[in-house]
Design an enzyme around this catalytic site. Structure first.
Site, PDB file in Angstrom:
ATOM      1  N   ASP A 167     -57.949  -0.764 -42.579  1.00 49.98           N
ATOM      2  CA  ASP A 167     -59.238  -0.848 -42.306  1.00 49.98           C
ATOM      3  C   ASP A 167     -59.652  -0.863 -40.953  1.00 49.98           C
ATOM      4  OD1 ASP A 167     -59.687  -1.325 -44.973  1.00 49.98           O
ATOM      5  OD2 ASP A 167     -61.062  -2.922 -44.689  1.00 49.98           O
TER       6      ASP A 167
ATOM      7  N   SER B 198     -66.610  -6.744 -41.807  1.00 46.55           N
ATOM      8  CA  SER B 198     -64.845  -6.730 -41.487  1.00 46.55           C
ATOM      9  C   SER B 198     -64.933  -8.324 -41.227  1.00 46.55           C
ATOM     10  CB  SER B 198     -64.466  -6.429 -40.249  1.00 46.55           C
ATOM     11  OG  SER B 198     -63.324  -6.914 -40.002  1.00 46.55           O
TER      12      SER B 198
END
Length: 555
Positions: A78, A468
């Protein structure tokens, strides 16, 4: 044994000939076949050590009388995918991982599975597959990264993203940023804060699908190799006792996971993944229940980005089991749930004490009496929005300010770094939801830019995308319904006053119902951003964030 379908009898002679081609002996074919799902690759720092974990698992399976056979699962980093088109391909891999693992496990009739994930979508994707396939399964991850050290302080990846924002604000030099760049990620492993990867690995312990320490033992510790060997041996015990994922992942187990989630202050992504995993296990988990769980669950940990402690500190303090032991003192857990150990939750955590009350607050002295995540509702989020309450500055728990509206992440970042966002503003980033993105991108770049610009305690951000686990501040994601399907977030106009009240679980735009309906009548759907390939197929099947962004066939 399931594997009898490919190893036993005259009808299976052709199958055995192919096992002979693999170099398997008759002895190996006579034993249970255990699939080892390896997420190893050379692009994700949390996965570069998984070859060693897999070898240890294989040894454990062999020592316990099984035949280990490895097959792969993909993984996206990510952090590397952040801030560009690559982030559209992050969440969507969860279903690719689940689907491909299901296909391999069923096609080859494995008797049991050991899942070896680590980062972000691999853990929930493989938990979804485990629930579908439902053969004895244990999880052993690659483990968290050690924290970096910059200028005498522990740091992690979130510090790196915020450093870029500080540089844009003129408060950090290029040399300072370079030092962060070289020091914040010092080892292999999943990034060192309570981000999504570590949240989900910790929740694997809480669900009962991983052994003690699975979420917290650092990747570089030899103890992680020993844990992998134990996982390989334990799956053979599960096979003997016929303990399967759906015996473990019950409704009570998911309530345990939600409770531990609140105590740890996990990533808001857990509110996407837990409902999706539960769906595969035949359990209905509505995120609305999160506030009920939060109301009775104290927040015991402030790991980065919420505070100055890291996964290595949680491990030394006693890990997830010690947190669960604290929670059990207030009867907050279902202690009779079965786990991969063959014992109940209560039996597992009985002797696990809190070794550091500065890292794991005692249950009678929590950081807050309510949990780390809140679900917000209101006329801007009729279905829901999600915020990591434990990472919000106290002065931002209640906030109202003018909307600064952007139809994609890139435009918002340009405005933030260009100095066009000021104290009091509420940044609205829309058309980034599961369908609209497509793929529901994480917004770590804009939240980090806001923090780095010194606006973390005065500017809020709301989005139909997600955040996130490294994001902090008044960052409200998963706003549902999303803009792409005409949710109210699509109707917000520049300058509208947005009202945020996290203690009361409210998210509203200060316009009348009549005005909202007038705007709705004028709204026109946007043309899809992606019309070919996997993302287009995903967009056509994905549901909203409040349902876990699960895939459904159109009826």
């Amino acid at each position: 044994m399931r594997s009898d379908a490919v190893t036993k009898g005259m009808q299976q002679a052709p199958h055995r000939s192919l096992f002979n081609a693999l170099g398997l002996t008759e002895e190996e074919m006579s034993r249970p076949l255990v699939g080892i799902v390896s997420s190893y690759n050379e692009i994700v720092p949390g996965h570069m050590n998984l070859d060693k974990i897999v070898e240890a698992v294989k040894l454990g399976v062999s020592m316990a009388g099984g035949t280990p056979i490895v097959f792969p699962a993909i993984a996206v980093c990510d952090g590397i995918a952040m801030g560009h088109i690559g982030m559209k391909y992050s969440l969507v891999t969860r279903d690719l991982i689940a689907d491909s693992t299901e296909a391999m496990a069923m096609a080859h009739q494995f008797d049991a599975l050991v899942m070896v994930p680590n980062c972000d979508k691999n853990v929930p994707g493989l938990l979804m597959a485990a629930a579908r396939v439902n053969v004895p399964t244990v999880f052993v991850s690659g483990g968290p990264m050690l924290a970096g050290h910059v200028k005498g302080e522990k740091r992690s990846l979130s510090s790196m993203f915020e450093a870029v924002g500080s540089y844009a604000a003129g408060t950090m030099t290029e040399e300072d940023v370079k030092e962060f760049e070289n020091k914040v990620c010092p080892t292999c492993g999943s990034c060192s804060g309570m981000y999504t990867a570590n949240s989900m690995n910790c929740l694997t312990e809480a669900l009962g699908m991983g052994l003690q320490g699975n979420g917290t033992i650092p990747a570089v510790y030899s103890e992680r190799i020993k844990l992998a060997k134990k996982a390989g041996m334990q799956v053979m015990e599960m096979l003997k006792k016929d303990i399967r994922p759906r015996d473990i992942m019950t409704e009570k187990a998911f309530m345990n996971a939600l409770t531990v989630d609140m105590a740890l202050g996990c990533s808001t992504n857990s509110m996407l993944h837990l409902p999706a995993i539960a769906h595969e296990a035949g359990v209905e988990l509505n995120v609305d229940i999160a506030n009920e769980v939060s109301a009775r669950t104290p927040n015991l940990c402030h790991l980065a980005p919420a505070g100055p402690t890291y996964m290595e500190d949680l491990n030394e303090a006693g890990g997830v089991y010690a947190v669960m032991n604290e929670l059990s003192k207030k009867d907050l857990l279902n202690l009779d749930c079965m786990t991969v150990t063959g014992k109940t939750v209560g039996e597992n955590i009985a002797s696990c004490v809190n070794k550091n009350p500065e890292v794991i607050r005692p249950v009678e002295n929590p950081y807050s009496v309510t949990g780390g995540i809140a679900i917000l509702k209101g006329n801007l989020a009729p279905d829901s929005g999600v915020v990591k309450r434990s990472a919000v500055a106290p002065e931002m728990l209640v906030h109202e300010g003018p909307a600064r509206v952007f139809d994609c992440e890139e435009d918002a970042i340009d405005a933030i770094k260009g100095g066009r966002i000021v104290a009091g503003d509420v940044v609205v980033i829309r058309y980034e939801g599961p369908k609209g993105g497509p793929g529901m991108r994480e917004m770590l770049n804009p939240t980090s830019a806001i923090a780095g610009m010194g606006l973390g305690s005065s500017v809020a951000l709301i989005t139909d995308g997600r955040f996130s686990g490294a994001s902090r501040g008044a960052s409200i994601g998963h706003v549902s319904p999303e803009a792409a399907v005409g949710g109210p977030i699509a109707l917000v106009e520049e300058g509208d006053i947005i009202k945020i009240n996290i203690p009361e679980n409210r998210l509203d735009v200060d316009i009348s119902a009549e005005e909202m309906e007038q705007r709705r009548a004028k709204w026109q759907p946007r043309q899809p951003r992606v019309t070919t390939g996997y993302l287009a197929r995903y967009a056509s099947m994905v549901t909203s964030g409040n349902r876990g962004a699960i895939l459904e066939i159109s009826k």
